[in-house]
Enzyme design. Sequence first.
Site, PDB file in Angstrom:
ATOM      1  N   ARG A 198      -7.229   2.146 -15.668  1.00 25.04           N
ATOM      2  CA  ARG A 198      -6.010   1.873 -16.454  1.00 25.04           C
ATOM      3  C   ARG A 198      -5.432   3.201 -16.931  1.00 25.04           C
ATOM      4  O   ARG A 198      -4.226   3.412 -16.928  1.00 25.04           O
ATOM      5  CB  ARG A 198      -6.300   0.954 -17.651  1.00 25.04           C
ATOM      6  CG  ARG A 198      -5.083   0.770 -18.524  1.00 25.04           C
ATOM      7  CD  ARG A 198      -5.092  -0.361 -19.546  1.00 25.04           C
ATOM      8  NE  ARG A 198      -6.360  -0.894 -19.916  1.00 25.04           N
ATOM      9  CZ  ARG A 198      -7.204  -0.331 -20.818  1.00 25.04           C
ATOM     10  NH1 ARG A 198      -6.885   0.777 -21.446  1.00 25.04           N
ATOM     11  NH2 ARG A 198      -8.356  -0.900 -21.087  1.00 25.04           N
ATOM     12  N   TYR A 241      21.397  -3.932 -18.339  1.00 27.15           N
ATOM     13  CA  TYR A 241      20.582  -4.801 -17.492  1.00 27.15           C
ATOM     14  C   TYR A 241      20.137  -6.004 -18.353  1.00 27.15           C
ATOM     15  O   TYR A 241      19.666  -5.811 -19.484  1.00 27.15           O
ATOM     16  CB  TYR A 241      19.370  -4.022 -16.979  1.00 27.15           C
ATOM     17  CG  TYR A 241      18.382  -4.875 -16.238  1.00 27.15           C
ATOM     18  CD1 TYR A 241      18.711  -5.425 -15.007  1.00 27.15           C
ATOM     19  CD2 TYR A 241      17.130  -5.166 -16.782  1.00 27.15           C
ATOM     20  CE1 TYR A 241      17.810  -6.230 -14.324  1.00 27.15           C
ATOM     21  CE2 TYR A 241      16.226  -5.964 -16.095  1.00 27.15           C
ATOM     22  CZ  TYR A 241      16.573  -6.496 -14.874  1.00 27.15           C
ATOM     23  OH  TYR A 241      15.696  -7.303 -14.213  1.00 27.15           O
ATOM     24  N   ASP A 255      18.408   4.969 -18.478  1.00 27.97           N
ATOM     25  CA  ASP A 255      17.963   4.127 -17.364  1.00 27.97           C
ATOM     26  C   ASP A 255      18.726   4.597 -16.126  1.00 27.97           C
ATOM     27  O   ASP A 255      19.928   4.363 -15.997  1.00 27.97           O
ATOM     28  CB  ASP A 255      18.261   2.663 -17.692  1.00 27.97           C
ATOM     29  CG  ASP A 255      17.844   1.696 -16.577  1.00 27.97           C
ATOM     30  OD1 ASP A 255      17.684   2.144 -15.421  1.00 27.97           O
ATOM     31  OD2 ASP A 255      17.704   0.494 -16.855  1.00 27.97           O
ATOM     32  N   LYS A 260      13.533  -0.673  -7.334  1.00 26.06           N
ATOM     33  CA  LYS A 260      14.828  -0.621  -6.668  1.00 26.06           C
ATOM     34  C   LYS A 260      14.861   0.531  -5.653  1.00 26.06           C
ATOM     35  O   LYS A 260      14.139   0.493  -4.691  1.00 26.06           O
ATOM     36  CB  LYS A 260      15.941  -0.529  -7.728  1.00 26.06           C
ATOM     37  CG  LYS A 260      15.746  -1.504  -8.909  1.00 26.06           C
ATOM     38  CD  LYS A 260      15.817  -2.965  -8.534  1.00 26.06           C
ATOM     39  CE  LYS A 260      15.346  -3.929  -9.617  1.00 26.06           C
ATOM     40  NZ  LYS A 260      15.943  -3.781 -10.934  1.00 26.06           N
TER      41      LYS A 260
HETATM   42  C1  PLP Z   1      15.650  -4.118 -12.285  1.00 26.50           C
HETATM   43  C2  PLP Z   1      16.116  -3.285 -13.405  1.00 26.50           C
HETATM   44  C3  PLP Z   1      15.317  -3.097 -14.542  1.00 26.50           C
HETATM   45  C4  PLP Z   1      13.982  -3.783 -14.719  1.00 26.50           C
HETATM   46  O1  PLP Z   1      13.040  -3.344 -13.804  1.00 26.50           O
HETATM   47  P1  PLP Z   1      11.846  -4.273 -13.214  1.00 26.50           P
HETATM   48  O2  PLP Z   1      11.179  -3.366 -12.254  1.00 26.50           O
HETATM   49  O3  PLP Z   1      12.491  -5.464 -12.592  1.00 26.50           O
HETATM   50  O4  PLP Z   1      10.993  -4.663 -14.372  1.00 26.50           O
HETATM   51  C5  PLP Z   1      15.804  -2.262 -15.547  1.00 26.50           C
HETATM   52  N1  PLP Z   1      17.000  -1.657 -15.435  1.00 26.50           N
HETATM   53  C6  PLP Z   1      17.799  -1.837 -14.365  1.00 26.50           C
HETATM   54  C7  PLP Z   1      19.117  -1.124 -14.306  1.00 26.50           C
HETATM   55  C8  PLP Z   1      17.389  -2.645 -13.316  1.00 26.50           C
HETATM   56  O5  PLP Z   1      18.192  -2.822 -12.256  1.00 26.50           O
END
Ligand code: PLP
Length: 385
Positions: free
Chosen positions: A46, A98, A170, A195
Site C-alpha cells: 500500500r 467534473y 485538474d 483518461k
Molecule cells: C474522469 C474525471 C475525473 C475523475 O476521475 P476517475 O478516474 O474517474 O475517478 C476527474 N476530473 C475530470 C476532469 C475527469 O474527466
Amino acid sequence: MKFATKAIHAGQEPDETTGAVMTPIYQTSTYWQESPGKHKGYAYARGKNPTRSALEKCIASLENGKHGLCFSSGMGATDAVIKLLQPGDEVITGNDLYGGSYRMFTKVFAKFGIKFHFIDLTDANNINNFLNEKTKLIWVETPTNPTMQIIDISVCAEIAKKHNVILAVDNTFASPYLQNPLDLGADIVMHSVTKYLGGHSDVIMGALVTNDDTIYEQLAFIHNSCGATPGPMDSFLVLRGIKTLHLRMKAHCENAEVIANYLKKHPKIEKVYWPGFADSQNHEIAKKQMRGFGGMISIVLKNASLEHTFKIASSFKVFTLAESLGGVESLINHPASMTHASIPKAEREAAGVVDNMLRLSVGVEDISDLMEDLKTVLAKIYKLC
Ligand SMILES: *Cc1c(COP(=O)(O)O)cnc(C)c1O
C-alpha cells in the site's frame, strides 16, 4: 529530456535482476525484511510498489514536477487533496466542474465542515471576491467539462501566492502534453489517469504531482493512511499506455480540429464548444497556456428535444456511446443524463449543460471514418427536428 523521451523513459531503468527493459509487474503485497525494519526500501505494497514508483516518477516528469503519487482513481486523488484541509476551511472552485468532483465536495466533504464556493472562474479575478482568512484551497479545472471553458492558471496562481492559498489544477482534459500547470505557478496537478494518460480505456487511476516538499509529505501520508492506491498491474498498463501519449495527443488534436470546424458550419448544430476557435471563450488564454486544443468537443443540437438527442446519440457506428474520454477510441456522451447527472438540473443548465448537448471525445481512428459516421448521423436530424 524532451517530452517524447520522458514519456518513454522517465522513471524506468532496465530491471536490476534480469535486465528486463519493461518495468516488471511486481505483483506482491509485502516484501522480505532481513531483520525487523531492515529492507530494500519496500515494506508493504500500500505504501510503495516498484511498478507504481516507476509510473509516479514518469508522470511527475511529464508535469515537470518533483513528486508524483498515483491513486486508485481520479476521485481518490482529489479526495487526498481535500483531506489536506480542516473543518472550517474554505475552498474556491469553478461552477463548471467534473460532476464527480462536485458530488464529492457537496455530498461528502461539506458535511465535515469544509465550505465550497462554486464561482465563475472565466475571469479568474472573481476569486478575490470570495477570498477570506478561511480560504485554504483554490481548485481549478481547465478546459472545463463539458463547456470547455478556459481558466487563466497564471492569474489563479498569482492570487493564490499572494494570499498563501494552495492552487490545485485538474489537468485531465489537457494532459501534460498540452498544458503544465506547475510551470504556470500551480502547487498541485491532479489527473484522472483513466483518461488520456492511460489512453486505452482499460484502467481507472488518478495522480497528483507537486514540487512542494511539505505538500508532498502531507499527501504521501494521506495516500498511505487512507489507502486509495493502485495495484501493480494497473500501474504497468499505464506505464505502457503513457509511452505513446505524445503520438496519441497529436492525433487527437488533429482529428478534433477537423471535426470541430465541420460541426461549426453545420446548419443543425446550434453551438460548438472547442477552445481552438478564434471566437471561443478565453481563446487567447488557451493559446497562451496550452500547446494545442485537445480532443474534446461539445455540441448543442438545434431544436432537438431530449428524445431526439437520445436518438442521435444512439445512432453512431464508430463513436461509442459511453461515459469517459481520452482513450484511442472515439466516444459520445450525453452529459445531462450521464457524466453530469449528479448536478441538479437548474445548476446544470445555468452552466450550459442543456438536454440537447452531446460531448465528443475524438479518438485517433482514421478521420475519414469519423467524418462519415458524423455526417450519416447528423443527416438524421433533418428528419427528426
Ligand atoms: C474522469 C474525471 C475525473 C475523475 O476521475 P476517475 O478516474 O474517474 O475517478 C476527474 N476530473 C475530470 C476532469 C475527469 O474527466
